[in-house]
Scaffold this active site. Sequence first.
Site, short mmCIF file in Angstrom:
data_model
loop_
_atom_site.label_atom_id
_atom_site.label_comp_id
_atom_site.label_asym_id
_atom_site.label_seq_id
_atom_site.Cartn_x
_atom_site.Cartn_y
_atom_site.Cartn_z
N HIS A 102 0.87 -1.18 0.00
CA HIS A 102 0.00 0.00 0.00
C HIS A 102 0.90 1.23 0.00
O HIS A 102 1.67 1.44 0.94
CB HIS A 102 -0.91 -0.01 1.23
CG HIS A 102 -2.04 0.97 1.14
ND1 HIS A 102 -1.86 2.33 1.16
CD2 HIS A 102 -3.39 0.77 1.05
CE1 HIS A 102 -3.04 2.94 1.08
NE2 HIS A 102 -3.98 2.01 1.01
N HIS A 189 -9.91 26.16 -48.43
CA HIS A 189 -10.18 24.86 -49.08
C HIS A 189 -9.01 24.45 -49.98
O HIS A 189 -9.19 23.72 -50.95
CB HIS A 189 -11.48 24.90 -49.88
CG HIS A 189 -12.63 25.44 -49.11
ND1 HIS A 189 -13.32 24.69 -48.18
CD2 HIS A 189 -13.20 26.67 -49.10
CE1 HIS A 189 -14.27 25.42 -47.64
NE2 HIS A 189 -14.22 26.64 -48.17
N SER A 314 17.53 14.31 -44.87
CA SER A 314 17.22 12.96 -45.32
C SER A 314 18.45 12.07 -45.24
O SER A 314 19.57 12.51 -45.50
CB SER A 314 16.69 13.00 -46.76
OG SER A 314 16.60 11.69 -47.28
#
Length: 482
Positions: A102, A189, A314
């Site tokens: 506990h 959009h 990269s």
Amino acid sequence: MTAMTERVDLSTVTPPVALGPLDGRYRRVVAPLVNHLSEAALNRARLHVEVEWLIHLTDTGVLPGAPRLSEADKGYLRDVVDVFGAGDELEELAAIERETLHDVKAVEYFLKRRLDAAPAVLGEGTVLPQVHEIVHIFCTSEDINNLSYALTVKSAVEDVWLPAASAMADDVAALAKEHAGAAMLARTHGQPATPTTLGKELAVLAHRLRRQLRRVAGTEYLGKINGATGTFGAHTVSVPGADWEAVARGFVEHLGLTWNPLTTQIESHDWQAELYSDVARFNRVLHNLATDVWTYISLGYFHQRLSAQGSTGSSTMPHKVNPIRFENAEANLEISCALLDTLAATLVTSRLQRDLTDSSTQRNIGVAFGHSLLAVDNVRRGLAGLDVDGAALARDLDGNWEVLGEAVQQAMRAASIAGATGMEDPYERLKELTRGKKVDGPAMREFIGGLGLPDDVEARLLDLEPGTYTGLAEQLVGHLDD
């Protein structure tokens, strides 16, 4: 053939190998949270609450017959908290917990050991060995835990997460101010739309981030200490003459928290749900910033400097500089939000007066904040390595003169309202000119010149270019200082 060597069992390696990335690969960035949201920090907070409760009860004289503690006694007790973790205290507490099974009870026994050891430090005149039964009196484990979590989360937010997040938002605001007048083709959009400025768009994000930070900064951290079912039952039976509500309120406020007078066995955790929702919302706004900046990089509006990014690009294509800081931030924000959403959704529910689901759930608070802090760090590093390509902004604007169609149409409408004739069907006329078509400067000016607009309106429109059609965008950035 040579005999195969058995592979090393990595779970047995010393020092231990981290299972998760926050304690392994990213430890340096999130390490400051360890002092607040780790298991060790929670146990230190529990010890702090137990010590302060003991001092509070003896200072107030609420317990008949309890001795008063000297300043030396109090100093000794508080030093137990301050040095926790400097020596072998963590292992000692862990050993006690292996016996008690506990965690809060282990803290209680740990403190009682320190009471017994006090005479060796303070001399035989100390009363600390006599106050064993005051330790944890009238407390359920949740009385200690709710206050400990409130203290550790509060300090983590105020001392670590909020300063880092605020500094990052300031970085965005500074970049917005620097490029307040940098005309940029907007995209609604994903399509070319009325131009704006790079600074204005960054200012929108900075404004949104700061608004969420103000909500986080205003968090109310609640606490309670009212016994097994929140009724002060044992308190009033054992010491009926005391004003236990006042004692509890005074203690909670002494800790720097807000007293919650109505609870079950647990403090209801609503404040935690509110905080985690606010932090998750901040994360989502930051995620929006990361994806927008990533897109601007892909459009060539930003160039990245490897020296500031802290990366090599990269692994196989030498021409590339990957926007890894923003991609890393996206991933960590998503993980953080998933955990924060779970915390906010589950912590507000406890079956009847108590269940222990929150005990396991709350152990992930540090992980949720860790991933958010890691994302904040990545965004800051990413922003620091950006250079604006003004030529790319200009090329995009000059290639989309059709976006002036909105300005021409609205000017025709305004002129018609003011009494000009021949301004009929402005929307349809501009649609015929621009929809699905590329319009260059000469074609747009020829069209404007043939509309029969009032001279002042025509002159204003003929002078207009995509790069100057930004309205109040530059001026609006000034609202960051409001």
